[in-house]
Motif scaffolding. Structure first.
Motif, short mmCIF file in Angstrom:
data_model
loop_
_atom_site.label_atom_id
_atom_site.label_comp_id
_atom_site.label_asym_id
_atom_site.label_seq_id
_atom_site.Cartn_x
_atom_site.Cartn_y
_atom_site.Cartn_z
N ARG A 114 48.07 29.53 19.84
CA ARG A 114 48.24 30.98 19.76
C ARG A 114 46.90 31.70 19.97
O ARG A 114 46.59 32.68 19.30
CB ARG A 114 48.86 31.37 18.42
N GLY A 115 46.13 31.18 20.89
CA GLY A 115 44.88 31.83 21.26
C GLY A 115 43.68 31.46 20.44
O GLY A 115 42.57 31.93 20.72
N ARG A 303 39.31 33.21 19.87
CA ARG A 303 40.65 33.63 20.30
C ARG A 303 40.64 33.93 21.79
O ARG A 303 39.73 34.54 22.32
CB ARG A 303 41.08 34.87 19.52
N LEU A 304 41.70 33.49 22.46
CA LEU A 304 41.88 33.74 23.88
C LEU A 304 42.87 34.88 24.07
O LEU A 304 43.80 35.05 23.29
CB LEU A 304 42.41 32.49 24.58
N LYS A 305 42.68 35.63 25.14
CA LYS A 305 43.63 36.69 25.46
C LYS A 305 44.94 36.09 25.97
O LYS A 305 44.96 35.02 26.56
CB LYS A 305 43.05 37.62 26.54
N LYS A 306 46.02 36.83 25.75
CA LYS A 306 47.34 36.32 26.15
C LYS A 306 47.40 36.02 27.63
O LYS A 306 47.99 35.04 28.06
CB LYS A 306 48.42 37.33 25.77
N ASP A 308 45.22 34.90 29.50
CA ASP A 308 44.53 33.67 29.82
C ASP A 308 45.27 32.45 29.28
O ASP A 308 44.88 31.33 29.56
CB ASP A 308 43.12 33.68 29.25
N MET A 309 46.32 32.66 28.49
CA MET A 309 47.03 31.55 27.88
C MET A 309 48.41 31.32 28.49
O MET A 309 49.05 30.34 28.19
CB MET A 309 47.20 31.80 26.38
#
Length: 315
Positions: A114-115, A303-306, A308-309
């Motif tokens: 979830r990032g 945390r990764l941005k949505k 990028d996921m």
């Protein structure tokens, strides 16, 4: 301090990294036989990058077929497109070093849920050094617990960095930034593999590290290893969204805070439009307005941005 048992997902990542490392080590014995391609000026890829990435993805998806993949060479073309779990892979960080026979390169694998990065492995096959971390369980080099350095003065600090080489890099601004840092620290180093550089901060070899133009797969694993070793990581203004700002600053808490003050005027040295433009950036281009140094956030989750996921577009 020994870590007696690893998280199962970390075990799979370690297996994948060591398998890729074996491929890299075999190829290093006959570099003249390598097939080398150029992705962009000064940005190379070899058949070894592709082979190492392939075996990593095969190992990870063999254990977790429902997970997603974000890899340097193949983007998001493998794995589940909308999984909450995403493996972030750099199969050979330091390719330019590798093709010249300079033994400074590594495999970098991170798992985000979830990032938020939860598992991290960085493997140096030339030294058989395995850096790894599980969120909340500390960072390790082989069997040794890692802690960032305790130095508090910039004049005593050894700092890692990366030098500009991309189209769009503002070289005059880079030179000014390096000049500012070099005059106040004990030394500046540029080995050429950012994932290893970040691990060296975690191990206390460096007191800090900064670079621009990096991608998520360059820094995802190292960022968790630093955080679990007691360090701080962010962008040049001390904010946590460094994975998407193409700049990263990491260090022990004292040196990090001092470098935020020094580097914040240089935030966004490389702008996204400059990287994709057909012509080099104009010298003297104004940098984006920096956030105040008081914006430093301590040990926030990586945390990764949505965007990028998930999604189907490769990167």
């Amino acid at each position: 301090m020994l870590q007696t048992s690893h998280h199962p997902m970390l075990n799979v990542a370690i297996k994948a990294a060591r398998t890729a490392g074996a491929i890299i080590n075999r190829a290093s014995l006959d570099l003249e036989a390598l097939r080398i391609s150029t992705k962009s000026p000064n940005d190379f890829v070899t058949e070894v990058d592709h082979a190492a990435e392939g075996v990593i993805i095969e190992t990870l998806l063999g254990a977790y077929p429902d997970h997603g993949i974000l890899a340097e060479e193949s983007g998001r073309t493998h794995g589940a497109k909308h999984s909450e779990y995403v493996w972030i892979i750099d199969p050979l960080d330091g390719t330019t070093n590798f093709i010249h026979g300079l033994p400074m390169y590594c495999v970098s694998i991170a798992l985000a849920h979830r990032g938020v990065v939860q598992q991290a492995v960085v493997y140096d096959p030339t030294r058989n050094d395995l850096f790894y971390a599980t969120k909340g369980r500390g960072a390790f080099l082989n069997d040794r617990r890692l802690r960032v350095s305790k130095r508090t003065r910039l004049s005593d600090a050894l700092i890692g960095t990366g030098f500009p080489f991309r189209r769009g890099d503002n070289f005059k601004r880079y030179v000014k930034m390096f000049e500012d840092v070099m005059q106040v620290c004990a030394g500046l180093r540029r080995p050429g593999a950012a994932a290893l550089d970040l691990c060296y901060v975690a191990a206390g070899y460096y007191d800090a590290f900064f670079e621009t133009g990096l991608q998520p797969w360059d820094v995802a694993a190292g960022s968790l290893i630093i955080a679990e070793a007691g360090g701080l990581i962010g962008n040049f203004t001390g904010e946590s969204d460094f994975l998407h700002q193409r700049e990263v600053l990491a260090g022990n808490p004292k040196i990090y805070a001092q470098l935020v003050t020094m580097l914040s005027p240089y935030t966004r040295v490389i702008k996204e439009e400059d990287v994709t433009a057909s012509a080099p950036a104009v010298d003297g281009e104004a940098a984006a307005a920096p956030a105040p140094a008081s914006a430093i956030k301590k040990r926030v989750a990586v945390r990764l941005k949505k965007e990028d996921m998930g999604g189907d577009a490769p990167v």
